[in-house]
Design a protein around this motif. Sequence first.
Motif, short mmCIF file in Angstrom:
data_model
loop_
_atom_site.label_atom_id
_atom_site.label_comp_id
_atom_site.label_asym_id
_atom_site.label_seq_id
_atom_site.Cartn_x
_atom_site.Cartn_y
_atom_site.Cartn_z
N LEU A 129 0.98 -1.30 0.10
CA LEU A 129 0.03 -0.05 0.08
C LEU A 129 1.01 1.18 0.03
CD1 LEU A 129 -2.88 1.16 0.35
CD2 LEU A 129 -2.38 1.29 2.85
N ASP A 130 0.46 2.03 -0.93
CA ASP A 130 1.23 3.37 -1.00
C ASP A 130 0.57 4.32 0.08
OD1 ASP A 130 2.73 5.67 -1.53
OD2 ASP A 130 1.84 6.16 -3.54
N LEU A 131 1.37 4.78 1.07
CA LEU A 131 0.55 5.65 2.29
C LEU A 131 0.10 6.84 1.52
CD1 LEU A 131 3.24 5.45 5.11
CD2 LEU A 131 1.15 4.45 4.79
N ALA A 132 0.71 7.46 0.53
CA ALA A 132 0.19 8.68 -0.10
C ALA A 132 -1.23 8.52 -0.77
CB ALA A 132 1.10 9.25 -1.01
N LYS A 133 -1.40 7.35 -1.05
CA LYS A 133 -2.89 7.10 -1.63
C LYS A 133 -3.86 6.04 -0.64
CE LYS A 133 -0.59 6.61 -6.32
NZ LYS A 133 -0.54 5.74 -7.41
N ALA A 134 -3.25 5.89 0.52
CA ALA A 134 -4.28 5.37 1.50
C ALA A 134 -5.36 6.11 2.07
CB ALA A 134 -3.28 4.96 2.57
N SER A 135 -6.44 5.42 2.14
CA SER A 135 -7.69 6.23 2.80
C SER A 135 -7.62 6.56 4.22
CB SER A 135 -8.92 5.27 2.53
OG SER A 135 -8.88 4.06 3.44
N LYS A 136 -8.28 7.36 4.69
CA LYS A 136 -8.50 7.64 6.25
C LYS A 136 -8.51 6.53 7.05
CE LYS A 136 -8.35 12.21 5.55
NZ LYS A 136 -7.26 12.94 6.02
N PHE A 137 -9.41 5.58 6.67
CA PHE A 137 -9.67 4.35 7.36
C PHE A 137 -8.42 3.66 7.47
CE2 PHE A 137 -11.08 -0.19 7.75
CZ PHE A 137 -11.60 -0.19 8.94
N GLN A 138 -7.60 3.37 6.21
CA GLN A 138 -6.21 2.75 6.43
C GLN A 138 -5.20 3.15 7.08
OE1 GLN A 138 -6.00 2.51 1.91
NE2 GLN A 138 -6.70 0.50 1.80
N LEU A 139 -5.34 4.65 7.11
CA LEU A 139 -4.27 5.31 7.90
C LEU A 139 -4.66 5.06 9.19
CD1 LEU A 139 -3.72 8.46 5.60
CD2 LEU A 139 -2.10 6.82 6.06
N ALA A 140 -5.83 5.05 9.51
CA ALA A 140 -6.30 4.86 11.11
C ALA A 140 -5.79 3.36 11.75
CB ALA A 140 -7.78 5.15 11.28
N ILE A 141 -6.09 2.37 10.76
CA ILE A 141 -5.23 1.14 11.06
C ILE A 141 -4.11 0.90 11.33
CG2 ILE A 141 -5.32 -1.24 10.26
CD1 ILE A 141 -7.98 -0.90 9.07
N ILE A 142 -3.26 1.80 10.32
CA ILE A 142 -1.91 1.73 10.34
C ILE A 142 -1.26 2.50 11.79
CG2 ILE A 142 0.19 2.87 9.35
CD1 ILE A 142 -0.97 2.41 6.59
N GLY A 143 -1.97 3.64 11.99
CA GLY A 143 -1.84 4.40 13.31
C GLY A 143 -1.90 3.34 14.56
N TRP A 144 -3.34 2.52 14.36
CA TRP A 144 -3.45 1.87 15.78
C TRP A 144 -2.48 0.92 15.99
CZ3 TRP A 144 -5.78 1.46 20.01
CH2 TRP A 144 -6.09 -0.01 20.74
N ARG A 145 -2.07 0.05 14.73
CA ARG A 145 -1.24 -0.76 14.69
C ARG A 145 0.29 -0.38 15.20
NH1 ARG A 145 -1.75 -5.51 10.44
NH2 ARG A 145 -0.27 -6.54 11.76
N TYR A 146 0.64 0.78 14.86
CA TYR A 146 1.67 1.46 15.32
C TYR A 146 1.72 1.40 17.06
CZ TYR A 146 5.62 4.73 15.97
OH TYR A 146 6.69 5.39 16.37
N PHE A 147 0.66 2.21 17.34
CA PHE A 147 0.57 2.60 18.69
C PHE A 147 0.58 1.28 19.58
CE2 PHE A 147 -2.55 2.93 22.28
CZ PHE A 147 -1.82 3.92 23.19
N VAL A 148 0.03 0.27 19.24
CA VAL A 148 -0.03 -1.10 20.00
C VAL A 148 1.30 -1.59 19.76
CG1 VAL A 148 -1.11 -3.42 20.28
CG2 VAL A 148 -2.61 -1.28 19.75
#
Length: 50
Positions: A25-44
């Motif tokens: 997945l290209d982060l520049a083209k990711a949707s807000k929902f995908q970015l939220a999942i990425i952020g959540w996984r990073y936090f955990v």
Amino acid sequence: MEKSFFKVLAKINKIILPSFTKKRLDLAKASKFQLAIIGWRYFVTTKALG
């Protein structure tokens, strides 16, 4: 106690949530929902390791 909770949560995330790095997945083209999942996984993950 908190660290062990995040370790269990990280394992659950790995099973349930999709891995966007495997999908290339290209982060520049990711949707807000995908970015939220990425952020959540990073936090955990950082809480489980730290």
